[in-house]
Every structure is written in C-alpha cells, then in structure tokens.
Design a protein around this motif. Sequence first.
Motif, PDB file in Angstrom:
ATOM      1  N   SER A  34      54.681 116.233  57.356  1.00  0.00           N
ATOM      2  CA  SER A  34      55.645 117.273  58.162  1.00  0.00           C
ATOM      3  C   SER A  34      56.260 116.372  59.342  1.00  0.00           C
ATOM      4  O   SER A  34      56.664 117.180  60.272  1.00  0.00           O
ATOM      5  CB  SER A  34      54.647 118.433  58.802  1.00  0.00           C
ATOM      6  N   ASP A  35      56.259 115.212  59.524  1.00  0.00           N
ATOM      7  CA  ASP A  35      56.900 114.564  60.614  1.00  0.00           C
ATOM      8  C   ASP A  35      58.116 113.571  60.127  1.00  0.00           C
ATOM      9  O   ASP A  35      58.139 112.719  60.860  1.00  0.00           O
ATOM     10  CB  ASP A  35      55.636 113.664  61.370  1.00  0.00           C
ATOM     11  N   HIS A  36      58.637 113.860  59.121  1.00  0.00           N
ATOM     12  CA  HIS A  36      59.559 113.005  58.765  1.00  0.00           C
ATOM     13  C   HIS A  36      60.827 113.657  58.763  1.00  0.00           C
ATOM     14  O   HIS A  36      61.096 115.002  58.730  1.00  0.00           O
ATOM     15  CB  HIS A  36      59.440 112.435  57.168  1.00  0.00           C
ATOM     16  N   LEU A  37      61.955 112.669  59.128  1.00  0.00           N
ATOM     17  CA  LEU A  37      63.526 113.262  58.968  1.00  0.00           C
ATOM     18  C   LEU A  37      64.238 112.954  57.688  1.00  0.00           C
ATOM     19  O   LEU A  37      64.041 111.788  57.570  1.00  0.00           O
ATOM     20  CB  LEU A  37      64.084 112.888  60.234  1.00  0.00           C
ATOM     21  N   SER A  51      63.633 108.834  57.436  1.00  0.00           N
ATOM     22  CA  SER A  51      62.969 108.215  58.696  1.00  0.00           C
ATOM     23  C   SER A  51      61.540 108.857  59.048  1.00  0.00           C
ATOM     24  O   SER A  51      61.475 109.940  59.051  1.00  0.00           O
ATOM     25  CB  SER A  51      63.804 107.813  59.728  1.00  0.00           C
ATOM     26  N   ASP A  52      60.657 107.852  59.202  1.00  0.00           N
ATOM     27  CA  ASP A  52      59.174 108.461  59.625  1.00  0.00           C
ATOM     28  C   ASP A  52      59.278 108.473  61.259  1.00  0.00           C
ATOM     29  O   ASP A  52      59.549 107.370  61.715  1.00  0.00           O
ATOM     30  CB  ASP A  52      58.215 107.226  59.120  1.00  0.00           C
ATOM     31  N   MET A  53      59.559 109.610  61.681  1.00  0.00           N
ATOM     32  CA  MET A  53      59.591 109.611  63.164  1.00  0.00           C
ATOM     33  C   MET A  53      58.242 109.584  63.836  1.00  0.00           C
ATOM     34  O   MET A  53      57.889 110.202  64.763  1.00  0.00           O
ATOM     35  CB  MET A  53      60.231 111.145  63.484  1.00  0.00           C
TER      36      MET A  53
END
Length: 325
Positions: free
Chosen positions: A108-111, A254-256
Amino acid sequence: KVVNVVLSGGVGSRLWPLSRKSRPKQYLPIFEGQSLFEKTVVRNSEVCNQVMVVGGVDNYKLSREILKNTGTSDYIELVEAAPRNTAAAIAFAALSLPEDAIMLVTPSDHLIGDQEIYNDSLTQAVNMAKNGFLVTFGLIPSKPETGFGYIEHDGNNVLGFREKPELEQAQAYLDQGNFLWNSGMFCFAAGTYLSELGKYEPEVLKASKLAVENADNGFLPLDLSMKIPSISVDYAVMERSDKIKVVPSSFSWSDMGSFEALFDYYPVGSKERIGENLVLGSDKHVEFVGVEDIVLVETKDAILVLNRSNAQDVKKVYERLEKEN
Ligand code: GDD
Ligand code: MG
C-alpha cells in the motif's frame, strides 16, 4: 472474482518523523492531498471487484476510514495482532477466500503511474493466475538497488528469482540484461499460493491456518500468531517455486520508502523544493545557505535534518528511539 489484497503492515520507519506507529507512511496524505493507501485502492478498483485489507491493530481504523471515503463497499478486514511478515499475511488472506479466487496482492506504499499500461499488465497476470501460476510484475531496473528482488526471465518465463542480492551481484544482474526488478505485487489463485506455501514452508501454512481458524471476526489471536515463523513471501515461495511467471511491465513505479524517493517525487519548482533541498511538513519560512541535498522535516514534536544520500539511515534513528521509549 479478482480480490485486491492490500498489505498494510509496515510503519515506514525510514520516513520518521513523518510516519509514526500511529500513522504509518501509507496513510499520510502527502501526494496531492491523497495517501498512498487511497491511491492503491482506487488504482486497483479498475480491475479488482473486492478489497481485502491485511493490516495491524494499530492501523485498521485508518484503512477503514479511507475505504469509506473512497466509496469501497465490498471489503473485508483481516487484523493482525502482531506482524508475522508477508508469507503469513498473504496466507491469512488466501485461507479466507475460495480456492479459485484470484488475488492481486499489493503493498500500500507504492506510487504507480500510467493506469492504462498498469491495467493491461494486471489483465495479463489474471489470465496466467487462472492457469495455476504465481505471477510477478517485473520492471526494468535502473540501478543496482539491493533492497529489491530480481527476476531472471525470458518473456513471461522465470528462470530464477533472487531476493535482495548483495551490491556486486545486483550489478552483475544489471550487466547481464535479462533481469527485472520484482515490483512486490503478485497475482495468483488462493489455492495455488496455499499449495506452494505448504510445499516450501509447511510450518507457516499450518500455523497461519490455526490462527485464521481461531480469528474473531477478522481479528487474529496474538498467541497463535506468535507461533507463525516470520519470513517474507519472496524468500518463502518466490525464490523456490517453479510455478512463477512474470509480466514484464512498463508502468511507472516507485517504492516510496525513503526521503530519497520523496526527493525525486517533488520536482524542482514545487513548493516542497527550495533550491536543491526539500522541506516537508513545515509551515515556517525556511532558507538554505551553502548547502544542498538536504531534507528538512518538521512535525509537531520533532525535526529531522538529513543529507539525501543518507536516506536509508533514518531507519536507525527510528529503531534507537523505539528502544529508548
Ligand atoms: N499485513 C502485513 N503484515 N503487511 C506486511 C507485513 C506484515 O507482517 N510485513 C510487511 N508487510 C507489507 C509492507 O507494509 C509492504 O506494503 C509489503 O508488505 C512489502 O513489505 P516490505 O517490507 O516493504 O518489503 P520490501 O520492500 O523489503 O521487499 C518487497 O518489495 C520490493 C519492492 O518494493 C519484495 O517483494 C521485493 O522483492 C520487492 O522488490
Ligand atoms: Mg517495501
């Protein structure tokens, strides 16, 4: 039915002090007013028709609030008493679904951008998942990043999967040319995952099953959870299974995970960028003289000043503070 299984486990310690245990990074509304969690759910709703959130006791209310706000009516919550890593988190979801349900497992933390291309990759993956494969999404690597998994491939066929290689090895993969980054998203039928997990990590399967059978309305029991071996899905299944396929993908991704990624996200000219520096969370006037590549983060009770090249070290600060408190 395609179910979007959203993993919402981590705290995002490398984004301290923006992210806290009480408000992990995926819930911070810092992307044009939206959070990464919200963006994830909305993005996947074009191909998926149900949402299942696997998250912790500390954050299920934050997930629930966002799901309500996005008008997601068909959702299931699984609440972990303690994080037991991704092999187990995915098992909880698979054990709660019919065997032939197709799961799209996403962090739930990728853009992610390029929705059309993304949808197309998902559709290809769903079709392969229906044929009994564990499908990964591969992206063209741009640097020898050691925090990712690498997929050696020939078209959709996977020749090998290697999680988090050493720098030298990662560089060799890049030079070889037929390696992709594992996006961290997966697509498979619930039954396929469970039988592969049972083959390679029978203890994880057995203990996860017991925990799910004793769950109370989606809330997993702590004592039985603590008996589940902690291992990631990448090491447990992806590196070992011979049923892996890959969809080589070209959506932007991208993995933020760190302030370095945020630095790249905010373009020069955005209000967060002051020259060659980045300011987050502060409503004060900030000036930089004679320094560049600095990230300044201000929250109610903390200030972080960081050189962007040390972005990975914020995790150490978080861990030290955890210990002290
Ligand atoms: N519910 C739950 N419970 N979620 C968890 C748990 C848990 O115990 N542990 C991790 N997660 C969630 C994280 O919040 C994240 O969304 C996702 O699972 C992946 O975990 P990470 O810890 O972020 O994994 P990673 O970034 O080191 O590696 C994975 O992602 C890379 C791409 O970002 C791997 O799949 C790599 O191969 C991949 O390249
Ligand atoms: Mg990650």
